[in-house]
Design a protein around this motif. Structure first.
Motif, PDB file in Angstrom:
ATOM      1  N   SER A  87       0.845  -1.190   0.000  1.00  0.00           N
ATOM      2  CA  SER A  87       0.000   0.000   0.000  1.00  0.00           C
ATOM      3  C   SER A  87       0.882   1.243   0.000  1.00  0.00           C
ATOM      4  CB  SER A  87      -0.931   0.013   1.213  1.00  0.00           C
ATOM      5  OG  SER A  87      -0.186   0.069   2.415  1.00  0.00           O
ATOM      6  N   ASP A  88       0.306   2.346  -0.489  1.00  0.00           N
ATOM      7  CA  ASP A  88       1.008   3.624  -0.540  1.00  0.00           C
ATOM      8  C   ASP A  88       0.535   4.596   0.530  1.00  0.00           C
ATOM      9  OD1 ASP A  88       2.352   2.925  -3.047  1.00  0.00           O
ATOM     10  OD2 ASP A  88       0.356   3.124  -3.930  1.00  0.00           O
ATOM     11  N   LEU A  89      -0.631   4.300   1.119  1.00  0.00           N
ATOM     12  CA  LEU A  89      -1.231   5.247   2.048  1.00  0.00           C
ATOM     13  C   LEU A  89      -2.026   4.493   3.099  1.00  0.00           C
ATOM     14  CD1 LEU A  89      -1.845   8.275   2.687  1.00  0.00           C
ATOM     15  CD2 LEU A  89      -3.851   8.057   1.195  1.00  0.00           C
ATOM     16  N   SER A  90      -1.682   4.698   4.382  1.00  0.00           N
ATOM     17  CA  SER A  90      -2.399   4.061   5.488  1.00  0.00           C
ATOM     18  C   SER A  90      -2.963   5.146   6.387  1.00  0.00           C
ATOM     19  CB  SER A  90      -1.461   3.152   6.291  1.00  0.00           C
ATOM     20  OG  SER A  90      -0.991   2.087   5.498  1.00  0.00           O
ATOM     21  N   LEU A 114       1.262   4.661  10.605  1.00  0.00           N
ATOM     22  CA  LEU A 114       0.273   5.245   9.699  1.00  0.00           C
ATOM     23  C   LEU A 114       0.821   6.502   9.035  1.00  0.00           C
ATOM     24  CD1 LEU A 114      -3.051   4.900  11.727  1.00  0.00           C
ATOM     25  CD2 LEU A 114      -2.089   3.346  10.023  1.00  0.00           C
ATOM     26  N   ASP A 115       0.224   6.842   7.899  1.00  0.00           N
ATOM     27  CA  ASP A 115       0.606   8.050   7.174  1.00  0.00           C
ATOM     28  C   ASP A 115      -0.262   9.246   7.541  1.00  0.00           C
ATOM     29  OD1 ASP A 115       2.641   6.796   5.500  1.00  0.00           O
ATOM     30  OD2 ASP A 115       0.951   5.749   4.561  1.00  0.00           O
ATOM     31  N   THR A 274      -6.657  -1.801   0.014  1.00  0.00           N
ATOM     32  CA  THR A 274      -6.013  -3.099   0.224  1.00  0.00           C
ATOM     33  C   THR A 274      -6.363  -3.712   1.581  1.00  0.00           C
ATOM     34  OG1 THR A 274      -4.025  -2.038   1.128  1.00  0.00           O
ATOM     35  CG2 THR A 274      -4.062  -2.467  -1.246  1.00  0.00           C
ATOM     36  N   HIS A 275      -6.819  -2.876   2.495  1.00  0.00           N
ATOM     37  CA  HIS A 275      -7.163  -3.375   3.834  1.00  0.00           C
ATOM     38  C   HIS A 275      -8.037  -2.349   4.531  1.00  0.00           C
ATOM     39  CE1 HIS A 275      -6.638  -3.994   8.213  1.00  0.00           C
ATOM     40  NE2 HIS A 275      -6.676  -5.266   7.870  1.00  0.00           N
ATOM     41  N   THR A 290      -9.670   2.092  10.339  1.00  0.00           N
ATOM     42  CA  THR A 290      -8.389   2.149   9.636  1.00  0.00           C
ATOM     43  C   THR A 290      -8.551   1.631   8.214  1.00  0.00           C
ATOM     44  OG1 THR A 290      -7.698  -0.069  10.342  1.00  0.00           O
ATOM     45  CG2 THR A 290      -7.144   1.761  11.800  1.00  0.00           C
ATOM     46  N   SER A 292      -5.973   1.014   4.316  1.00  0.00           N
ATOM     47  CA  SER A 292      -4.782   1.225   3.511  1.00  0.00           C
ATOM     48  C   SER A 292      -5.177   1.212   2.041  1.00  0.00           C
ATOM     49  CB  SER A 292      -3.749   0.122   3.781  1.00  0.00           C
ATOM     50  OG  SER A 292      -3.322   0.151   5.133  1.00  0.00           O
ATOM     51  N   ARG A 294      -3.668   1.613  -2.283  1.00  0.00           N
ATOM     52  CA  ARG A 294      -2.676   1.802  -3.314  1.00  0.00           C
ATOM     53  C   ARG A 294      -3.126   2.959  -4.188  1.00  0.00           C
ATOM     54  NH1 ARG A 294      -2.171  -3.942  -3.599  1.00  0.00           N
ATOM     55  NH2 ARG A 294      -3.644  -4.078  -5.328  1.00  0.00           N
TER      56      ARG A 294
END
Length: 295
Positions: A87-90, A114-115, A274-275, A290, A292, A294
């Motif tokens: 993933s790119d962003l959480s 986390l982001d 993705t999650h 929460t 995540s 892409r």
């Protein structure tokens, strides 16, 4: 008499489950019932037990009708698993509690790795804000809502969503994979017989999202609108619900001690989830939602 009561109860329960959107709002009582809709399944074992006591095969078959409807409606939520992968962003969103002296520990418990973290019911300069300021380099906040980020945040804007004061913000996160427009909102509360103000804030939120031409949009916050509440359809579409798309289980977030509903949401457009899940926000009466993605 018991046999007839079981059959009638089974038919009524199945009809409520399958046709809840057709039931009038009844001054706001029906949306509250929809917030607890999966829990109506607890009546099914009771009906089966009564059918057994009645020694009636017909009553037992009737009791299986709402079980079938419940399975069709909620089985995908129970059986779904997140696809996972890179993933790119959480992100996470949590209502920390306006009078919560433990809000600092609530956000520290979820922020690691986390982001971005969105928070609601913040006290300006309170323990949650202080804790998040130490973890993240960038932040935006207005009144009782805020966003903390590892990525630079630009183009801030703040909104009144029908409450008479600003309780929503918009900003653009500059990630290595491109820009993501992020909204953080805390909509009005809904209670039995009193959903008009909440519904008005939902309508204002939809206007903001529809007017936004950004390719990628995230909406994080306590929307005071449960997953199965008809009110959430004001926002889904145009947005998608991360928990509904890739989350495991119902993702209930409130109350934290024994969650029975989900007022906290992560909605999105133009990203690939993705999650999605729930994190225990120790110190708050809400658990954190929460997700995540892409990009």
């Amino acid at each position: 008499m018991l046999k007839r009561a079981v059959i009638a109860g089974a038919i009524v329960l199945a009809a409520i489950l399958a046709g809840h959107r057709l039931i009038p709002a009844l001054g706001g009582f029906t949306p509250i019932m929809e917030s607890l809709l999966p829990w109506l399944g607890l009546a099914i074992p009771v009906l089966l037990l009564l059918a057994l006591l009645a020694r009636s095969a017909g009553a037992a078959v009737a009791a299986l009708l709402p079980a079938l409807v419940w399975g069709v409606m909620f089985g995908p939520d129970v059986l779904r698993s997140s696809p996972g992968g890179a993933s790119d962003l959480s992100v996470a969103t949590v209502n920390v509690g306006v009078r919560n002296n433990s809000s600092g520990s609530a956000v520290r418990a979820i922020a690691e790795g986390l982001d971005m973290v969105a928070a609601q019911e913040l006290t300006p300069g309170g323990p949650a804000a202080k804790a998040l300021n130490k973890i993240f380099k960038f932040h935006r906040n207005v009144s009782t809502v805020g966003l903390w980020s590892r990525f630079p945040l630009s183009e801030p804007d703040y909104f009144d969503v029908g409450l008479g004061w600003e309780r929503a913000l918009r900003t653009v996160a500059k990630t290595p994979e491109g820009d993501v427009t992020v909204y953080v909102m805390h909509l009005a509360s809904a209670r039995p017989g009193h959903t008009a103000t909440r519904d008005r804030t939902l309508a204002e939120a939809r206007k903001l999202i529809e007017a936004d031409k950004s390719e990628r949009i995230l909406l994080l916050g306590d929307l005071n609108t449960a997953t199965y509440d008809r009110g959430l359809s004001n926002l889904t579409p145009p947005l998608l619900n991360a928990q509904e798309e890739v989350g495991e289980g119902f993702g209930f977030t409130w109350p934290s001690s024994f969650p029975i509903t989900r007022p906290d949401h992560i909605l999105y457009k133009g990203l690939k989830p993705t999650h999605a899940g729930v994190a225990p926000a120790t110190g708050s009466d809400h658990r954190a939602a929460t997700a995540s993605f892409r990009l």
